[in-house]
Design an enzyme around this catalytic site. Sequence first.
Site, short mmCIF file in Angstrom:
data_model
loop_
_atom_site.label_atom_id
_atom_site.label_comp_id
_atom_site.label_asym_id
_atom_site.label_seq_id
_atom_site.Cartn_x
_atom_site.Cartn_y
_atom_site.Cartn_z
N GLY A 190 3.26 -4.99 -7.02
CA GLY A 190 2.27 -5.23 -6.02
C GLY A 190 2.34 -4.18 -4.59
N GLN A 201 1.05 0.25 2.83
CA GLN A 201 2.29 0.75 2.25
C GLN A 201 0.98 2.19 1.85
OE1 GLN A 201 3.17 -1.65 -1.06
NE2 GLN A 201 4.97 -0.95 -0.51
N CYS A 231 11.19 -2.23 -3.93
CA CYS A 231 9.91 -1.42 -2.77
C CYS A 231 10.00 -0.15 -3.45
CB CYS A 231 9.97 -2.27 -1.75
SG CYS A 231 8.61 -1.43 -0.29
N LEU A 232 8.15 0.37 -3.24
CA LEU A 232 8.02 1.80 -3.48
C LEU A 232 8.04 2.52 -2.25
CD1 LEU A 232 4.72 0.70 -5.63
CD2 LEU A 232 6.85 1.44 -7.01
N HIS A 273 6.88 -10.99 0.11
CA HIS A 273 7.09 -9.22 -0.07
C HIS A 273 5.84 -8.18 0.64
CE1 HIS A 273 8.94 -5.46 -1.62
NE2 HIS A 273 7.66 -5.29 -0.94
N GLU A 274 5.05 -8.71 -0.07
CA GLU A 274 3.47 -8.09 0.54
C GLU A 274 2.99 -9.01 1.84
OE1 GLU A 274 3.21 -5.41 -0.89
OE2 GLU A 274 4.04 -6.27 -2.84
N HIS A 320 5.28 -7.08 4.18
CA HIS A 320 4.26 -5.47 4.57
C HIS A 320 3.20 -5.94 5.63
CE1 HIS A 320 6.48 -2.51 1.98
NE2 HIS A 320 6.28 -3.44 1.68
NI NI Z 1 6.93 -3.36 -0.68
#
Ligand code: NI
Length: 171
Positions: A46, A51, A93-94, A135-136, A139
């Site tokens: 995702g 991000q 998370c990236l 989660h997204e 963000h």
């Molecule tokens: Ni994330």
Amino acid sequence: MPILEIITYGNPVLVQRAEEIKKIDKTIIELAQNMVQTMHATPGIGLAAPQVNVSRRLITIDLSVGENNEDLIILINPELINQEGEIILEEGCLSVPEINEKVTRPTRVVVKGMDLEGKEIMIEAEGSLARVFCHEIDHLNGKLFFERLSPLKQSLIKKKLRKRAQAGKVE
Ligand code: NI
């Protein structure tokens, strides 16, 4: 299509509320395509536009990481309109590399948004997909996953991340 740079903790864009998308123009379509490519290449399941340093309300999700076309979700202005249950599972998370923590999330969600043609869509999700949606969407509201933990855990993680950032600057 270019692979976009994924920004990490410390960048102010990650803690901003992302802006609503009012017009789906070429820029937005290109952004979505580049985000999908970046998500697949990283690899990740995702990605949210903040991000990749774009403060707009757009998310891409693919639990199959490019294996199955039907799993790809691109959603504009996603909104969590219903949630049920609670489950605690490890999450990462990236934008917060190498930190994995157990986070409480709903087991089932209903999400509303728009596809790239501007058509309203409603998705019912459970399990991993429900988790990734939460989660997204977090963000887009400037919230990182570890901010769902206790204040003590949060401060320990922030300390760790700050130390890491400083070590990076010395190198
Ligand atoms: Ni994330």
